[in-house]
Scaffold this active site. Sequence first.
Site, PDB file in Angstrom:
ATOM      1  N   LYS A   1      -0.571  -4.058  -3.720  1.00  0.00           N
ATOM      2  CA  LYS A   1      -1.891  -3.464  -3.489  1.00  0.00           C
ATOM      3  C   LYS A   1      -1.901  -2.088  -4.153  1.00  0.00           C
ATOM      4  O   LYS A   1      -1.438  -1.111  -3.593  1.00  0.00           O
ATOM      5  CB  LYS A   1      -2.198  -3.336  -2.000  1.00  0.00           C
ATOM      6  CG  LYS A   1      -3.594  -2.799  -1.718  1.00  0.00           C
ATOM      7  CD  LYS A   1      -3.859  -2.721  -0.222  1.00  0.00           C
ATOM      8  CE  LYS A   1      -5.271  -2.192   0.049  1.00  0.00           C
ATOM      9  NZ  LYS A   1      -5.434  -0.776  -0.311  1.00  0.00           N
TER      10      LYS A   1
ATOM     11  N   SER B   1       0.818  -1.205   0.000  1.00  0.00           N
ATOM     12  CA  SER B   1       0.000   0.000   0.000  1.00  0.00           C
ATOM     13  C   SER B   1       0.860   1.267   0.000  1.00  0.00           C
ATOM     14  O   SER B   1       1.602   1.508  -0.949  1.00  0.00           O
ATOM     15  CB  SER B   1      -0.956  -0.038   1.200  1.00  0.00           C
ATOM     16  OG  SER B   1      -1.970   0.925   1.083  1.00  0.00           O
TER      17      SER B   1
END
Length: 524
Positions: free
Chosen positions: A451, A426
């Site tokens: 991600k 992320s």
Amino acid sequence: MSMEVVRALSPFPHLTLPSTNPKPTLISPNPQVLRWRSPLMNAQLSHNYNSKRRGCISGGGASRRSLWSQFSNSYDRCNLELGKCIGRLRKFMNSSEKMRKHVSSTLFTRLVVSVLMVSFAVSNSPSWALNEENLLFLEAWRMIDRAYVDKTFNGQSWFRYRENALRNEPMNTREETLHISISDTAIRKMLATLDDPFTRFLEPEKFKSLRSGTKSAVTGVGLSIGYPTASDGSPAGLVVISAAPGGPANKAGILSGDIILAINDTSTHSMGIYDAADRLQGPEGSSVELTIRSGQEIKHLALTREKVSLNPVKSRLCVIPGSGKDSPRIGYIKLTTFNQNASGAIREAINTLRNDNVNAFVLDLRDNSGGLFPEGIEIAKIWLDKGVIVYICDSRGVRDIYDTDGSSALATSEPLAVLVNKGTASASEILAGALKDNKRAVLFGEPTFGKGKIQSVFQLSDGSGLAVTVARYETPDHTDIDKVGVIPDHPLPRSFPKDEEGFCSCLQDPASTCYVNRGQLFAR
């Protein structure tokens, strides 16, 4: 971040006239308000009339798309008596040259005839009006409609889904609207059609607890978890992204890449990551049992929940043996999470290490599962003198660009190495990708988690909320890392340590199996 994307929708996708004499119904106790043939329109008209709201239909608009949007939204709010509604509709039609071109007189005639098809016979069907639960569903539907990144909505007609759900889904009680089971919940069932595990409904308690993930501490076992991304027959369950250093899971030997098969004897085969997070957290001192697959080994572990500190930064000066004043001095910084203190803590660590006359930095992002997106941007600005940090994209392409002009830069000249692994996810991937593509740092380790989506949290009127995938991102070189990850420049030795003490030892001992000399560490 939120994204307001207004979609133009035809308000009457299935407008047809019956082939036989119609027998419409007067809505009691207000005989002047007539029942629409569409259950959705009837419900909205009935609800708005009864609640004494006053809507209006305004003309104008620059395009067919905006006209349809006005047309649909005005009827969503319309609460006027039949004569007034028809009068304003006709006024709206007459006021717009473009509407007359795009909406035929036949459509208008059918619309009026649909409204006027009444008789004094009372239908056997009960009155169908919007209740509190219908309104909550519509509120959630509109949020997805406006903010969701995929405007095909996983290949379905989003407007048609709304109408069908209001017609067919039982939403008579609060329990039916917010029940835990997806199959019994209108909102959860709607979100499930998107096939996006990160877009989810949050009950009021969960909406509040979600914010705790960016605070300084949580009570649990110290695990960041995700969905397995491999398609090579990996065991079903939830994957461990990272284990917080010093937390119960870390002390029990749980590693990045391990698979959680069960929590307290409940299989994780079809368990969502947020349901699992709720099960892992709990009162301090309570216990939770995990079944873990680590490689080919199955482990049954009993962990005691603790208050896990989320102090985001640890740092250390590593002095490499050399000749006198020319001895390399490396500042090692480990960033474990992107909470609200992360960028400030990084600045403080850099300044402290500079006071010790460091001449190079190592930024360790291994097992950092992300956190606050803005903190990732701010930390990138610390290391970059200029350049793009990340592109934010939606279904139409690049929507926004985050870059820096160097005004927030602090450490742009010293050599920089960044350490990553499959637990780097992320916001960590945004930072690593920015430093790599801008040629600011050399990346060591293994491909990151992958991600590449960004979620925003929206609060509903009753205190619950929605976490919605609002965008995807690309690195400065326009690389989409979703399910792929950021690819490092060089691997690290398997035995390379993950703590600051072990890191310094590996740099200082050429005979160590984890040894990486300074020249290799910072070589492009």
